[in-house]
Design an enzyme around this catalytic site. Structure first.
Site, PDB file in Angstrom:
ATOM      1  N   CYS A   1       0.999  -1.139   0.029  1.00 20.28           N
ATOM      2  CA  CYS A   1       0.029  -0.149  -0.068  1.00 20.28           C
ATOM      3  C   CYS A   1       1.004   1.290   0.022  1.00 20.28           C
ATOM      4  CB  CYS A   1      -0.962  -0.020   1.295  1.00 20.28           C
ATOM      5  SG  CYS A   1      -2.060   1.169   1.249  1.00 20.28           S
TER       6      CYS A   1
ATOM      7  N   CYS B   1      -0.502   3.913   2.064  1.00 19.51           N
ATOM      8  CA  CYS B   1      -0.421   3.829   3.581  1.00 19.51           C
ATOM      9  C   CYS B   1       1.410   4.083   3.998  1.00 19.51           C
ATOM     10  CB  CYS B   1      -0.555   2.581   4.121  1.00 19.51           C
ATOM     11  SG  CYS B   1      -2.134   1.740   3.241  1.00 19.51           S
ATOM     12  N   ASP B   2       2.134   3.699   3.204  1.00 17.46           N
ATOM     13  CA  ASP B   2       3.488   3.800   3.628  1.00 17.46           C
ATOM     14  C   ASP B   2       4.612   4.498   2.868  1.00 17.46           C
ATOM     15  OD1 ASP B   2       2.848   1.724   5.511  1.00 17.46           O
ATOM     16  OD2 ASP B   2       3.130  -0.036   4.251  1.00 17.46           O
TER      17      ASP B   2
END
Length: 239
Positions: free
Chosen positions: A68, A71-72
């Site tokens: 992701c 997300c990261d």
């Protein structure tokens, strides 16, 4: 969130649902050895990122390997990373990562992309994105302490292997909705997502609703999942 729900009388059962029957009313939901009957059901089983199936991928997930970018991606600011995949997911991940990373290299097992034309053009025109064609990921080099240091690639045409130096690997080979137990129970799309009526969370069966990534193959964000969860709760109550 769980505590708030329980304060309003919600009963939480921590068991895996193994079978459902939406053909009769009340609906049947089997959770391991237990059977539960319901007038309405909300399905929110989500979707799982497809992974390569490597031992090193599992070991380094969260330590330089991610599925992701949204997300990261921030954690890879100023670093060089790789994205594996050739579809829309991979192009979205690669394009997003250019906001943080100095270089993004897309690794694809074929010599052309599967992504939609507009996504391909966007990625191919981006000077921060490079491509390695006809190559599969054989292994990921690194450890939990220092993270990823390289990706071991095998050329599918020549059979030759090489270690490509990078500081992160993003898996962009798509998502699989968790809908196996709902096959034949509600209408699914050709990719396995639950089909809902536009502007609602209603499925093909009256009284069965679907919320979150199990029916959303476009946005897949926590905030949109929560939004459809609220919609499903209100629709179930009205039903």
């Amino acid at each position: 969130m769980k505590k708030q729900a329980m304060r309003f009388g919600t009963r939480v059962i921590s068991k895996n649902v193994t079978e459902v029957n939406f053909a009769e009313r009340p609906f049947l939901v089997r959770a391991e050895a237990e059977e539960h009957k319901a007038e309405a059901v909300i399905i929110s089983t989500g979707a799982s990122a497809k992974l390569l199936g490597l031992e090193s991928e599992k070991r380094l997930m969260g330590h330089g390997v991610s599925a992701c970018a949204v997300c990261d991606g921030f954690f890879f600011r100023g670093k060089e990373v790789a994205v594996v995949g050739g579809g829309d997911t991979a192009m979205e991940e690669a394009t997003f990562l250019t906001k943080f990373c100095t270089k993004v290299t897309v690794m694809h097992r074929r010599d052309k992309l599967r992504a939609s034309k507009i996504m391909q053009e966007k990625a191919l025109k981006n000077q921060k994105i490079g491509f390695i064609w006809d190559s599969t990921v054989e292994d990921i080099v690194g450890d939990e302490k220092r993270g990823v240091s390289a990706v071991r690639l095998r050329n599918v045409k020549t059979g030759q292997t090489q270690d490509f130096t990078c500081q992160g690997l993003f898996i962009g080979i798509g998502h699989k909705p968790n809908t196996d137990i709902f096959k034949g129970q509600v209408e699914l799309s050709d990719k396995g997502y639950i089909v809902t009526k536009p502007g609602t969370t209603q499925t093909s069966v009256a009284g069965v609703f679907a919320a979150g990534d199990v029916q959303d193959f476009v946005f897949r964000q926590a905030v949109t999942a929560a939004g459809t969860g609220c919609m499903a709760a209100m629709e179930a109550e009205r039903f």
